[in-house]
Design a protein around this motif. Structure first.
Motif, short mmCIF file in Angstrom:
data_model
loop_
_atom_site.label_atom_id
_atom_site.label_comp_id
_atom_site.label_asym_id
_atom_site.label_seq_id
_atom_site.Cartn_x
_atom_site.Cartn_y
_atom_site.Cartn_z
N MET A 1 0.84 -1.17 0.00
CA MET A 1 0.00 0.00 0.00
C MET A 1 0.89 1.24 0.00
SD MET A 1 -3.08 1.03 2.58
CE MET A 1 -3.92 -0.48 2.19
N LEU A 2 0.46 2.27 -0.75
CA LEU A 2 1.23 3.49 -0.91
C LEU A 2 0.33 4.68 -0.61
CD1 LEU A 2 3.84 4.91 -1.94
CD2 LEU A 2 2.80 4.82 -4.22
N ALA A 3 0.82 5.60 0.20
CA ALA A 3 0.10 6.85 0.48
C ALA A 3 0.94 8.00 -0.06
CB ALA A 3 -0.13 7.00 1.97
N ILE A 4 0.40 8.69 -1.06
CA ILE A 4 1.06 9.86 -1.63
C ILE A 4 0.41 11.06 -0.95
CG2 ILE A 4 1.56 11.10 -3.77
CD1 ILE A 4 0.99 8.35 -5.19
N SER A 5 1.16 11.75 -0.12
CA SER A 5 0.53 12.67 0.80
C SER A 5 1.19 14.05 0.86
CB SER A 5 0.56 12.05 2.20
OG SER A 5 -0.13 12.82 3.13
N GLY A 6 0.36 15.07 1.05
CA GLY A 6 0.84 16.41 1.32
C GLY A 6 0.83 17.38 0.16
N GLY A 7 0.63 16.89 -1.06
CA GLY A 7 0.67 17.77 -2.23
C GLY A 7 -0.69 18.33 -2.58
N ARG A 8 -0.73 19.08 -3.65
CA ARG A 8 -1.99 19.59 -4.18
C ARG A 8 -2.52 18.53 -5.14
NH1 ARG A 8 -2.70 25.44 -6.48
NH2 ARG A 8 -4.59 25.68 -5.27
N VAL A 9 -3.63 17.89 -4.76
CA VAL A 9 -4.23 16.83 -5.56
C VAL A 9 -5.26 17.46 -6.49
CG1 VAL A 9 -5.46 14.64 -5.53
CG2 VAL A 9 -3.89 15.19 -3.66
N ILE A 10 -5.06 17.27 -7.79
CA ILE A 10 -5.96 17.80 -8.80
C ILE A 10 -6.93 16.69 -9.19
CG2 ILE A 10 -6.11 18.94 -11.05
CD1 ILE A 10 -4.32 20.46 -9.05
N VAL A 12 -10.79 15.38 -10.96
CA VAL A 12 -11.69 15.69 -12.06
C VAL A 12 -13.01 16.24 -11.54
CG1 VAL A 12 -13.01 14.71 -13.98
CG2 VAL A 12 -10.66 13.99 -13.59
N ASP A 13 -13.54 15.63 -10.49
CA ASP A 13 -14.88 15.97 -10.04
C ASP A 13 -14.98 16.61 -8.65
OD1 ASP A 13 -14.15 13.72 -8.66
OD2 ASP A 13 -16.00 12.62 -9.05
N ARG A 14 -13.85 16.78 -7.95
CA ARG A 14 -13.89 17.37 -6.62
C ARG A 14 -12.98 18.59 -6.48
NH1 ARG A 14 -12.76 12.28 -3.08
NH2 ARG A 14 -12.93 11.01 -4.92
N GLY A 15 -12.52 19.11 -7.59
CA GLY A 15 -11.64 20.28 -7.54
C GLY A 15 -10.27 19.93 -7.00
N ASP A 16 -9.54 20.95 -6.59
CA ASP A 16 -8.19 20.75 -6.04
C ASP A 16 -8.27 20.49 -4.54
OD1 ASP A 16 -7.56 21.45 -8.58
OD2 ASP A 16 -6.37 23.21 -8.05
N ILE A 17 -7.46 19.58 -4.06
CA ILE A 17 -7.38 19.29 -2.63
C ILE A 17 -5.97 19.64 -2.17
CG2 ILE A 17 -7.59 17.52 -0.84
CD1 ILE A 17 -9.36 15.93 -2.81
N GLU A 18 -5.85 20.76 -1.47
CA GLU A 18 -4.54 21.19 -0.97
C GLU A 18 -4.14 20.33 0.21
OE1 GLU A 18 -1.24 22.92 -1.51
OE2 GLU A 18 -2.89 23.85 -2.60
N GLY A 19 -2.93 19.78 0.19
CA GLY A 19 -2.47 18.91 1.27
C GLY A 19 -3.20 17.58 1.31
N GLY A 20 -3.61 17.10 0.15
CA GLY A 20 -4.39 15.86 0.07
C GLY A 20 -3.54 14.60 0.08
N THR A 21 -4.24 13.48 0.15
CA THR A 21 -3.60 12.17 0.14
C THR A 21 -4.27 11.27 -0.88
OG1 THR A 21 -3.02 12.33 2.47
CG2 THR A 21 -3.05 10.13 1.54
N VAL A 22 -3.45 10.53 -1.63
CA VAL A 22 -3.95 9.51 -2.55
C VAL A 22 -3.45 8.18 -2.02
CG1 VAL A 22 -3.93 8.65 -4.91
CG2 VAL A 22 -3.83 11.11 -4.48
N LEU A 23 -4.37 7.28 -1.74
CA LEU A 23 -4.04 5.95 -1.22
C LEU A 23 -4.15 4.94 -2.36
CD1 LEU A 23 -3.27 4.62 1.46
CD2 LEU A 23 -5.70 4.17 1.82
N VAL A 24 -3.05 4.20 -2.60
CA VAL A 24 -2.98 3.27 -3.73
C VAL A 24 -2.59 1.88 -3.22
CG1 VAL A 24 -1.85 2.79 -5.94
CG2 VAL A 24 -2.20 5.16 -5.21
N GLU A 25 -3.25 0.86 -3.77
CA GLU A 25 -2.88 -0.52 -3.45
C GLU A 25 -3.07 -1.39 -4.67
OE1 GLU A 25 -3.36 -3.57 0.21
OE2 GLU A 25 -5.22 -2.65 -0.47
N GLY A 26 -2.05 -2.17 -4.98
CA GLY A 26 -2.11 -3.06 -6.14
C GLY A 26 -2.33 -2.32 -7.45
N GLY A 27 -1.81 -1.09 -7.55
CA GLY A 27 -1.95 -0.32 -8.77
C GLY A 27 -3.30 0.35 -8.93
N LYS A 28 -4.16 0.29 -7.91
CA LYS A 28 -5.48 0.89 -7.98
C LYS A 28 -5.63 1.97 -6.91
CE LYS A 28 -7.63 -3.07 -9.99
NZ LYS A 28 -8.82 -3.83 -10.19
N ILE A 29 -6.29 3.05 -7.28
CA ILE A 29 -6.55 4.13 -6.33
C ILE A 29 -7.69 3.71 -5.42
CG2 ILE A 29 -7.30 6.52 -6.09
CD1 ILE A 29 -6.06 6.99 -8.91
#
Length: 71
Positions: A1-10, A12-29
């Motif tokens: 599992m990978l957590a990409i955290s702290g950046g500005r997440v752009i 498609v449907d929720r706008g920009d998330i400042e200081g957001g986190t993307v959680l990924v496992e097995g190549g899937k968000i």
């Protein structure tokens, strides 16, 4: 599992998330959020000051080369 955290997440449907986190496992968000609880077993990548664009990006474009369409 990978957590990409702290950046500005752009998103498609929720706008920009400042200081957001993307959680990924097995190549899937699994999740994208501002205040996401990061599981203890996740490897965390600190991306503060960077942009994160989860998903597939198609870099193909014809912008600026319209004269090619003229034949």
């Amino acid at each position: 599992m990978l957590a990409i955290s702290g950046g500005r997440v752009i998103t498609v449907d929720r706008g920009d998330i400042e200081g957001g986190t993307v959680l990924v496992e097995g190549g899937k968000i699994l999740a994208v959020a501002a205040n996401l609880a990061i599981p203890s077993e996740a490897e965390t990548v600190d991306v503060r000051g960077k942009y994160v664009v989860p998903g597939l990006i198609d870099g193909h474009t014809h912008v600026g080369i319209a004269e090619e369409a003229q034949g």
